[in-house]
Scaffold this motif. Structure first.
Motif, PDB file in Angstrom:
ATOM      1  N   THR A  57      34.509  77.266  43.153  1.00 51.73           N
ATOM      2  CA  THR A  57      34.727  76.510  41.921  1.00 51.73           C
ATOM      3  C   THR A  57      36.198  76.485  41.546  1.00 51.73           C
ATOM      4  O   THR A  57      36.742  75.438  41.166  1.00 51.73           O
ATOM      5  CB  THR A  57      33.897  77.110  40.775  1.00 51.73           C
ATOM      6  N   THR A  58      36.859  77.610  41.669  1.00 55.80           N
ATOM      7  CA  THR A  58      38.287  77.681  41.354  1.00 55.80           C
ATOM      8  C   THR A  58      39.091  76.749  42.251  1.00 55.80           C
ATOM      9  O   THR A  58      40.037  76.086  41.803  1.00 55.80           O
ATOM     10  CB  THR A  58      38.798  79.122  41.501  1.00 55.80           C
ATOM     11  N   ARG A  59      38.705  76.685  43.506  1.00 56.18           N
ATOM     12  CA  ARG A  59      39.430  75.856  44.465  1.00 56.18           C
ATOM     13  C   ARG A  59      39.148  74.367  44.288  1.00 56.18           C
ATOM     14  O   ARG A  59      40.052  73.531  44.370  1.00 56.18           O
ATOM     15  CB  ARG A  59      39.065  76.280  45.894  1.00 56.18           C
ATOM     16  N   GLU A  60      37.899  74.008  44.023  1.00 57.99           N
ATOM     17  CA  GLU A  60      37.500  72.603  44.062  1.00 57.99           C
ATOM     18  C   GLU A  60      37.489  71.904  42.708  1.00 57.99           C
ATOM     19  O   GLU A  60      37.696  70.694  42.628  1.00 57.99           O
ATOM     20  CB  GLU A  60      36.105  72.478  44.697  1.00 57.99           C
ATOM     21  N   ALA A  61      37.217  72.627  41.631  1.00 57.27           N
ATOM     22  CA  ALA A  61      37.078  71.972  40.338  1.00 57.27           C
ATOM     23  C   ALA A  61      38.434  71.539  39.797  1.00 57.27           C
ATOM     24  O   ALA A  61      39.437  72.223  39.992  1.00 57.27           O
ATOM     25  CB  ALA A  61      36.412  72.926  39.340  1.00 57.27           C
ATOM     26  N   ALA A  73      34.662  66.097  52.766  1.00 58.31           N
ATOM     27  CA  ALA A  73      35.973  66.629  53.125  1.00 58.31           C
ATOM     28  C   ALA A  73      37.020  66.240  52.089  1.00 58.31           C
ATOM     29  O   ALA A  73      37.985  66.984  51.867  1.00 58.31           O
ATOM     30  CB  ALA A  73      36.373  66.120  54.504  1.00 58.31           C
ATOM     31  N   GLU A  74      36.834  65.087  51.475  1.00 61.99           N
ATOM     32  CA  GLU A  74      37.747  64.624  50.428  1.00 61.99           C
ATOM     33  C   GLU A  74      36.925  64.288  49.184  1.00 61.99           C
ATOM     34  O   GLU A  74      36.611  63.127  48.912  1.00 61.99           O
ATOM     35  CB  GLU A  74      38.541  63.416  50.899  1.00 61.99           C
ATOM     36  N   PRO A  75      36.538  65.292  48.398  1.00 61.70           N
ATOM     37  CA  PRO A  75      35.688  65.069  47.231  1.00 61.70           C
ATOM     38  C   PRO A  75      36.392  64.251  46.155  1.00 61.70           C
ATOM     39  O   PRO A  75      37.588  64.445  45.901  1.00 61.70           O
ATOM     40  CB  PRO A  75      35.395  66.492  46.734  1.00 61.70           C
ATOM     41  N   ASP A  76      35.658  63.326  45.549  1.00 61.56           N
ATOM     42  CA  ASP A  76      36.230  62.545  44.457  1.00 61.56           C
ATOM     43  C   ASP A  76      36.115  63.329  43.151  1.00 61.56           C
ATOM     44  O   ASP A  76      35.633  64.470  43.123  1.00 61.56           O
ATOM     45  CB  ASP A  76      35.560  61.172  44.356  1.00 61.56           C
ATOM     46  N   LEU A  77      36.562  62.726  42.065  1.00 56.45           N
ATOM     47  CA  LEU A  77      36.594  63.434  40.792  1.00 56.45           C
ATOM     48  C   LEU A  77      35.200  63.839  40.340  1.00 56.45           C
ATOM     49  O   LEU A  77      35.005  64.942  39.810  1.00 56.45           O
ATOM     50  CB  LEU A  77      37.257  62.553  39.722  1.00 56.45           C
ATOM     51  N   ALA A  78      34.199  62.968  40.545  1.00 58.28           N
ATOM     52  CA  ALA A  78      32.835  63.302  40.139  1.00 58.28           C
ATOM     53  C   ALA A  78      32.338  64.541  40.876  1.00 58.28           C
ATOM     54  O   ALA A  78      31.754  65.459  40.272  1.00 58.28           O
ATOM     55  CB  ALA A  78      31.900  62.126  40.386  1.00 58.28           C
ATOM     56  N   CYS A  79      32.564  64.596  42.175  1.00 58.98           N
ATOM     57  CA  CYS A  79      32.148  65.773  42.948  1.00 58.98           C
ATOM     58  C   CYS A  79      32.815  67.032  42.412  1.00 58.98           C
ATOM     59  O   CYS A  79      32.156  68.071  42.227  1.00 58.98           O
ATOM     60  CB  CYS A  79      32.520  65.598  44.415  1.00 58.98           C
ATOM     61  N   ARG A  80      34.094  66.944  42.151  1.00 61.38           N
ATOM     62  CA  ARG A  80      34.844  68.123  41.718  1.00 61.38           C
ATOM     63  C   ARG A  80      34.400  68.590  40.335  1.00 61.38           C
ATOM     64  O   ARG A  80      34.313  69.791  40.073  1.00 61.38           O
ATOM     65  CB  ARG A  80      36.330  67.818  41.767  1.00 61.38           C
TER      66      ARG A  80
END
Length: 245
Positions: free
Chosen positions: A233-237, A174-181
């Protein structure tokens, strides 16, 4: 695609819940579905296994196991320690092929990663996929370390001339960190295959009815879903790093 083999980059990556989502999306699209678990380990005779969990979440699917071993170990080791017969890749392929004559889609869910051994001869899920001529879907984690394990799995599939359909993130936080993104954009490159879905980390805890209605939202159209990789990808990266900074 009458048979789809589903493997993970390791254990506890969300493979069973991802298999259930693929099954639920197919059922929602009007397909008859069977899920085959070649070797279930770490559960007792009266406990629910992974195939049962897929059926609980996905609904009207046929659930099959070929063997069950009580200790939570690799199938070959668990079979040896239990004194029970192991499962071989030809047995897996034969069972999946039979189910495919009776269903529109058969999902073969492995145990752990691609090269976990079924028997003393070193037979693996990859060998079963080869016998079936079936594509393979890889379920990966979202966070740090996933690029390495995903690329290793993809390289092994290609070395065996197996078709890597794509990658699904088994548990998106729900709250992805930088590595996930960052991995959202890096995973397809590491795999050399498209990202085909991302399941929310709470998916497996949803009521079955909610799970079934939501499953198509987590998967790409080739898996009978409505998930859009570009939008995700646009939303999360994160924004690209500034060059020369």
């Amino acid at each position: 695609m009458p048979v789809l083999v589903i493997t993970g980059t390791g254990t506890e990556v969300g493979k069973t819940v991802a298999t259930a989502a693929v099954a639920a999306a197919a059922v929602a699209a009007g397909r008859s579905v069977a899920v085959l678990k070649p070797a279930q380990t770490g559960v007792g005779p009266d406990e629910r296994g992974d195939a049962d969990e897929v059926a609980r979440l996905a609904g009207a699917v046929t659930a099959r196991e070929l063997a069950r071993y009580p200790e939570p170990l690799a199938p070959a080791t668990a079979a040896l320690r239990s004194g029970r017969a192991p499962v071989s890749p030809p047995e897996v392929a034969e069972a999946a092929a039979k189910l495919a004559t009776e269903h529109d889609l058969v999902l073969v869910e492995g145990a752990g990663g691609l090269l976990v051994r079924f028997d003393a001869d070193g037979g693996t899920l990859a060998d079963a996929a080869k016998l079936l001529g079936a594509p393979v879907l890889v379920v990966a984690t979202a966070g740090l370390g996933t690029l390495n394990t995903t690329e290793l799995t993809a390289r092994e599939l290609r070395a065996r001339d197996l078709d890597l359909l794509g990658v699904v993130i088994g548990s998106w936080p729900a709250e992805p960190d930088l590595a996930c993104r960052c991995n959202v954009t890096d995973l397809p490159e590491a795999a050399g295959a498209p990202l085909l879905g991302a399941l929310p980390e709470t998916a497996g805890a949803l009521p079955p009815g909610t799970f079934r209605s939501m499953a198509p939202e987590w998967l790409a159209p080739c898996l009978r879903g409505r998930w859009n990789a570009e939008e995700f990808t646009t939303r999360e990266a994160p924004a690209p790093f500034a060059r020369g900074a």
